[in-house]
Design a protein around this motif. Structure first.
Motif, short mmCIF file in Angstrom:
data_model
loop_
_atom_site.label_atom_id
_atom_site.label_comp_id
_atom_site.label_asym_id
_atom_site.label_seq_id
_atom_site.Cartn_x
_atom_site.Cartn_y
_atom_site.Cartn_z
N ILE A 37 -8.48 10.69 28.09
CA ILE A 37 -7.58 11.24 29.21
C ILE A 37 -6.30 12.08 28.19
CG2 ILE A 37 -5.37 10.67 30.81
CD1 ILE A 37 -8.26 9.80 31.62
N CYS A 38 -5.73 11.63 27.19
CA CYS A 38 -4.75 12.48 26.54
C CYS A 38 -5.33 13.13 25.39
CB CYS A 38 -3.62 11.73 26.04
SG CYS A 38 -3.98 10.43 24.85
N GLU A 39 -6.69 12.60 25.12
CA GLU A 39 -7.34 13.22 23.97
C GLU A 39 -6.89 13.18 22.58
OE1 GLU A 39 -8.78 16.96 25.08
OE2 GLU A 39 -9.53 16.30 26.84
N GLU A 40 -5.83 11.97 22.31
CA GLU A 40 -5.53 11.67 21.32
C GLU A 40 -6.11 10.60 20.49
OE1 GLU A 40 -0.86 11.35 21.53
OE2 GLU A 40 -0.79 13.05 22.60
N GLU A 41 -5.80 10.64 19.17
CA GLU A 41 -6.55 9.45 18.51
C GLU A 41 -5.45 8.38 18.55
OE1 GLU A 41 -9.30 9.10 16.74
OE2 GLU A 41 -9.99 10.90 17.42
N THR A 66 -1.59 2.70 31.59
CA THR A 66 -0.19 2.24 32.00
C THR A 66 0.27 3.41 33.14
OG1 THR A 66 0.37 0.72 29.92
CG2 THR A 66 2.10 1.62 31.80
N ASN A 67 -0.02 4.70 32.46
CA ASN A 67 0.53 5.62 33.36
C ASN A 67 -0.35 6.09 34.69
OD1 ASN A 67 2.64 6.46 31.77
ND2 ASN A 67 1.47 7.93 30.66
N MET A 68 -1.67 5.73 34.47
CA MET A 68 -2.63 5.90 35.64
C MET A 68 -2.11 4.81 36.91
SD MET A 68 -6.25 7.07 34.21
CE MET A 68 -6.43 5.72 33.21
N ARG A 124 0.25 10.44 45.75
CA ARG A 124 0.82 11.92 46.30
C ARG A 124 1.46 12.48 45.19
NH1 ARG A 124 4.22 7.38 47.67
NH2 ARG A 124 6.25 7.38 46.71
N GLU A 125 1.55 12.02 43.99
CA GLU A 125 2.10 12.43 42.73
C GLU A 125 0.95 13.75 42.02
OE1 GLU A 125 4.17 10.24 39.72
OE2 GLU A 125 3.73 8.45 41.07
N GLU A 126 1.53 14.65 41.63
CA GLU A 126 0.73 15.68 41.25
C GLU A 126 -0.08 15.32 39.97
OE1 GLU A 126 -0.55 19.56 40.79
OE2 GLU A 126 0.80 18.94 42.22
N LYS A 127 0.14 14.42 39.01
CA LYS A 127 -0.58 13.87 38.17
C LYS A 127 -1.68 12.96 38.28
CE LYS A 127 2.84 10.53 36.54
NZ LYS A 127 3.52 9.96 35.51
N TYR A 169 -5.47 12.79 36.59
CA TYR A 169 -6.11 11.75 36.28
C TYR A 169 -7.73 11.43 36.93
CZ TYR A 169 -1.78 9.74 33.99
OH TYR A 169 -0.81 10.08 33.07
N LEU A 170 -7.59 11.98 38.08
CA LEU A 170 -9.22 12.05 38.77
C LEU A 170 -9.79 12.89 38.14
CD1 LEU A 170 -8.34 12.00 42.56
CD2 LEU A 170 -9.30 9.98 41.08
N GLN A 171 -9.60 14.07 37.82
CA GLN A 171 -10.38 15.04 37.08
C GLN A 171 -10.89 14.52 35.70
OE1 GLN A 171 -11.07 17.05 39.72
NE2 GLN A 171 -11.59 18.36 37.79
N LYS A 172 -9.85 13.77 35.06
CA LYS A 172 -10.30 13.44 33.81
C LYS A 172 -11.37 12.17 33.97
CE LYS A 172 -8.22 15.57 30.45
NZ LYS A 172 -8.88 16.10 29.19
N LEU A 173 -11.03 11.32 34.83
CA LEU A 173 -12.03 10.17 35.07
C LEU A 173 -13.52 10.64 35.45
CD1 LEU A 173 -9.48 7.72 36.57
CD2 LEU A 173 -10.70 7.59 34.38
N LYS A 174 -13.57 11.80 35.90
CA LYS A 174 -14.90 12.34 36.54
C LYS A 174 -15.90 12.46 35.22
CE LYS A 174 -13.56 14.67 40.79
NZ LYS A 174 -13.50 16.06 41.25
N ASN A 175 -15.41 12.65 34.10
CA ASN A 175 -16.00 12.60 32.78
C ASN A 175 -16.80 11.20 32.45
OD1 ASN A 175 -15.74 15.19 32.52
ND2 ASN A 175 -13.54 14.97 31.47
N VAL A 176 -16.10 9.90 33.10
CA VAL A 176 -16.65 8.84 32.59
C VAL A 176 -18.13 8.40 32.56
CG1 VAL A 176 -16.49 7.57 34.83
CG2 VAL A 176 -15.89 6.57 32.89
N ASN A 177 -18.71 9.47 33.35
CA ASN A 177 -20.24 9.03 33.63
C ASN A 177 -21.11 10.19 32.66
OD1 ASN A 177 -20.42 6.96 35.08
ND2 ASN A 177 -20.21 8.01 37.04
N ARG A 178 -20.35 11.09 32.37
CA ARG A 178 -21.09 12.31 31.40
C ARG A 178 -21.39 11.60 30.27
NH1 ARG A 178 -17.60 17.27 31.94
NH2 ARG A 178 -18.53 17.26 33.99
N PRO A 179 -22.68 11.95 29.93
CA PRO A 179 -23.18 11.66 28.63
C PRO A 179 -22.61 12.13 27.32
CG PRO A 179 -24.89 12.72 29.73
CD PRO A 179 -23.77 12.67 30.60
#
Length: 63
Positions: free
Chosen positions: A12-16, A34-36, A42-45, A49-59
């Motif tokens: 999500i945040c791409e930090e170590e 926690t943030n998710m 209705r919130e912008e963020k 999070y939805l966009q980032k979670l779409k990568n969960v199945n990406r090999p």
């Protein structure tokens, strides 16, 4: 004796980070988890999070 601290890159945040969860193949740090959970649809963020979670199945690509 020196202890090695294991870190992983958050999907999500791409930090170590040291602590978090694994959702399928994606590591999510505690802060992002926690943030998710606390974000309302209705919130912008929420869309972020939805966009980032779409990568969960990406090999993972190894070069």
């Amino acid at each position: 004796m020196e202890q090695k601290v294991m870190t992983e890159r958050c999907g999500i945040c791409e930090e170590e980070k040291e602590r978090g969860i694994h959702l399928y193949k994606m590591f999510i740090c505690r802060e992002c988890e926690t943030n998710m959970i606390q974000t309302e649809p209705r919130e912008e963020k929420y869309r972020y999070y939805l966009q980032k979670l779409k990568n969960v199945n990406r090999p993972t690509l190894y070069s």
